[in-house]
Write a protein that holds these residues in place. Structure first.
Motif, short mmCIF file in Angstrom:
data_model
loop_
_atom_site.label_atom_id
_atom_site.label_comp_id
_atom_site.label_asym_id
_atom_site.label_seq_id
_atom_site.Cartn_x
_atom_site.Cartn_y
_atom_site.Cartn_z
N THR A 51 1.52 -12.81 2.77
CA THR A 51 0.43 -12.11 2.09
C THR A 51 -0.49 -11.54 3.16
O THR A 51 -0.39 -11.92 4.33
N PRO A 52 -1.38 -10.64 2.81
CA PRO A 52 -2.31 -10.11 3.83
C PRO A 52 -3.15 -11.20 4.48
O PRO A 52 -3.42 -11.16 5.68
N GLY A 53 -3.53 -12.22 3.72
CA GLY A 53 -4.31 -13.31 4.31
C GLY A 53 -3.51 -14.12 5.31
O GLY A 53 -4.00 -14.52 6.35
N THR A 54 -2.23 -14.36 4.98
CA THR A 54 -1.37 -15.11 5.90
C THR A 54 -1.11 -14.32 7.17
O THR A 54 -1.14 -14.87 8.27
N ALA A 57 -4.16 -14.52 9.30
CA ALA A 57 -4.28 -15.84 9.93
C ALA A 57 -3.32 -15.96 11.11
O ALA A 57 -3.67 -16.52 12.16
N LEU A 58 -2.10 -15.43 10.97
CA LEU A 58 -1.14 -15.47 12.08
C LEU A 58 -1.63 -14.66 13.27
O LEU A 58 -1.52 -15.09 14.43
N VAL A 59 -2.17 -13.48 13.00
CA VAL A 59 -2.69 -12.64 14.08
C VAL A 59 -3.87 -13.32 14.75
O VAL A 59 -3.99 -13.33 15.99
N GLY A 60 -4.77 -13.91 13.96
CA GLY A 60 -5.92 -14.60 14.54
C GLY A 60 -5.50 -15.80 15.36
O GLY A 60 -6.05 -16.04 16.45
N GLY A 61 -4.52 -16.56 14.87
CA GLY A 61 -4.04 -17.71 15.64
C GLY A 61 -3.38 -17.30 16.94
O GLY A 61 -3.58 -17.93 17.98
N GLY A 62 -2.58 -16.25 16.88
CA GLY A 62 -1.94 -15.75 18.11
C GLY A 62 -2.95 -15.26 19.12
O GLY A 62 -2.83 -15.50 20.33
N THR A 63 -3.98 -14.57 18.64
CA THR A 63 -5.03 -14.09 19.54
C THR A 63 -5.78 -15.25 20.17
O THR A 63 -6.08 -15.23 21.38
#
Length: 105
Positions: A51-54, A57-63
């Motif tokens: 989903t867009p939220g997931t 969250a993945l992009v934020g965690g990777g960053t």
């Protein structure tokens, strides 16, 4: 004393178990019923849907992981540079002390 001792292989004392005799059995074919078509197996795990939220969250965690690793690596590099500079300063001070001591004699 320094020669390796090679162990000897023990000789077999006899048969451990008696040989097994297989007796053939009669095969009866059943030609009256047609073969059943195999059904495809159902997946055990559900499929993952992003989903867009997931995705956010993945992009934020990777960053966050990249930033933390970068900070750790930069701090390690800075520690090595400071250590090298302090060793160089100590070498210059010791060299000048030894040179001035040699001039006095």
């Amino acid at each position: 004393m320094f020669r390796p001792k090679i162990p000897t292989m023990p000789t077999p004392t006899g048969l451990g178990t008696p040989p097994v005799v297989f007796e053939p059995t009669a095969i009866i074919s059943n030609a009256g019923t047609p073969p059943v078509a195999p059904t495809p197996p159902t997946p055990v795990r559900p499929t993952v849907q992003l989903t867009p939220g997931t995705a956010l969250a993945l992009v934020g965690g990777g960053t966050a992981v990249v930033l933390v690793l970068g900070a750790v690596l930069v701090s390690l590099l800075l520690a090595v540079a400071i250590t090298g500079a302090s060793v160089a300063v100590c070498a210059v001070v010791l060299r000048s002390l030894l040179a001035s001591d040699a001039k006095r004699r």
